[in-house]
Motif scaffolding. Sequence first.
Motif, PDB file in Angstrom:
ATOM      1  N   LEU A 211       7.591  -2.198  -4.653  1.00 16.58           N
ATOM      2  CA  LEU A 211       8.730  -1.893  -5.516  1.00 16.58           C
ATOM      3  C   LEU A 211       8.287  -1.095  -6.736  1.00 16.58           C
ATOM      4  O   LEU A 211       8.993  -0.178  -7.169  1.00 16.58           O
ATOM      5  CB  LEU A 211       9.436  -3.188  -5.929  1.00 16.58           C
ATOM      6  CG  LEU A 211      10.079  -3.980  -4.781  1.00 16.58           C
ATOM      7  CD1 LEU A 211      10.624  -5.316  -5.295  1.00 16.58           C
ATOM      8  CD2 LEU A 211      11.156  -3.180  -4.075  1.00 16.58           C
TER       9      LEU A 211
ATOM     10  N   VAL B   3      10.708  -3.360   2.799  1.00 16.58           N
ATOM     11  CA  VAL B   3      11.225  -2.352   1.877  1.00 16.58           C
ATOM     12  C   VAL B   3      11.548  -1.092   2.662  1.00 16.58           C
ATOM     13  O   VAL B   3      11.114  -0.924   3.801  1.00 16.58           O
ATOM     14  CB  VAL B   3      10.199  -2.009   0.768  1.00 16.58           C
ATOM     15  CG1 VAL B   3       9.860  -3.235  -0.070  1.00 16.58           C
ATOM     16  CG2 VAL B   3       8.934  -1.382   1.345  1.00 16.58           C
TER      17      VAL B   3
ATOM     18  N   LYS C  71      12.412   0.565  -2.095  1.00 14.43           N
ATOM     19  CA  LYS C  71      13.620  -0.230  -2.348  1.00 14.43           C
ATOM     20  C   LYS C  71      13.625  -1.439  -1.420  1.00 14.43           C
ATOM     21  O   LYS C  71      13.302  -1.326  -0.226  1.00 14.43           O
ATOM     22  CB  LYS C  71      14.892   0.598  -2.087  1.00 14.43           C
ATOM     23  CG  LYS C  71      14.972   1.873  -2.895  1.00 14.43           C
ATOM     24  CD  LYS C  71      15.093   1.599  -4.363  1.00 14.43           C
ATOM     25  CE  LYS C  71      15.223   2.910  -5.130  1.00 14.43           C
ATOM     26  NZ  LYS C  71      14.688   2.847  -6.459  1.00 14.43           N
ATOM     27  N   GLU C  72      14.022  -2.589  -1.969  1.00 13.69           N
ATOM     28  CA  GLU C  72      14.043  -3.803  -1.158  1.00 13.69           C
ATOM     29  C   GLU C  72      15.003  -3.653   0.017  1.00 13.69           C
ATOM     30  O   GLU C  72      16.131  -3.211  -0.143  1.00 13.69           O
ATOM     31  CB  GLU C  72      14.459  -4.992  -2.024  1.00 13.69           C
ATOM     32  CG  GLU C  72      14.388  -6.314  -1.274  1.00 13.69           C
ATOM     33  CD  GLU C  72      14.698  -7.491  -2.170  1.00 13.69           C
ATOM     34  OE1 GLU C  72      13.769  -8.037  -2.774  1.00 13.69           O
ATOM     35  OE2 GLU C  72      15.895  -7.830  -2.264  1.00 13.69           O
TER      36      GLU C  72
END
Length: 131
Positions: free
Chosen positions: A85, A107, A90-91
Amino acid sequence: MLRGLTTVSFWVDDLAAAKDWYAELLGVEPYFERPGYAEFRLGDYQHELGLIDRSYAPAGSGTAPGGAVVYWHVDDAGAALERLLSLGAKEYEPLMERGPGFVTASVVDPFGNVLGVMYNQHYLDVLEARR
């Protein structure tokens, strides 16, 4: 029939940027390159992560994250997720305990690929048994 993982391939629109991002994440440069392709060897078994210019993707390939998630073993899934991150991923799926000795997260890298990380006690047991 299936004997082991050889190469995980990620399609990317900007190969130079993807090489730089993965070199920063992994702490190594690609060991093999040719136009449109770069490959890293990593981990205990020297598995391969290939970055391929999206222009070589099969016809009809999707560009949105999805499909199978490949999980790479890590010693600390929480720390690995934080590092990803911090580098701009992005998660996709939050940190989840899947049972004793199994923790996962995933991710989407800056190039649209899903990257999974997993603390997997079974992986460590198999590694130890091979020594």
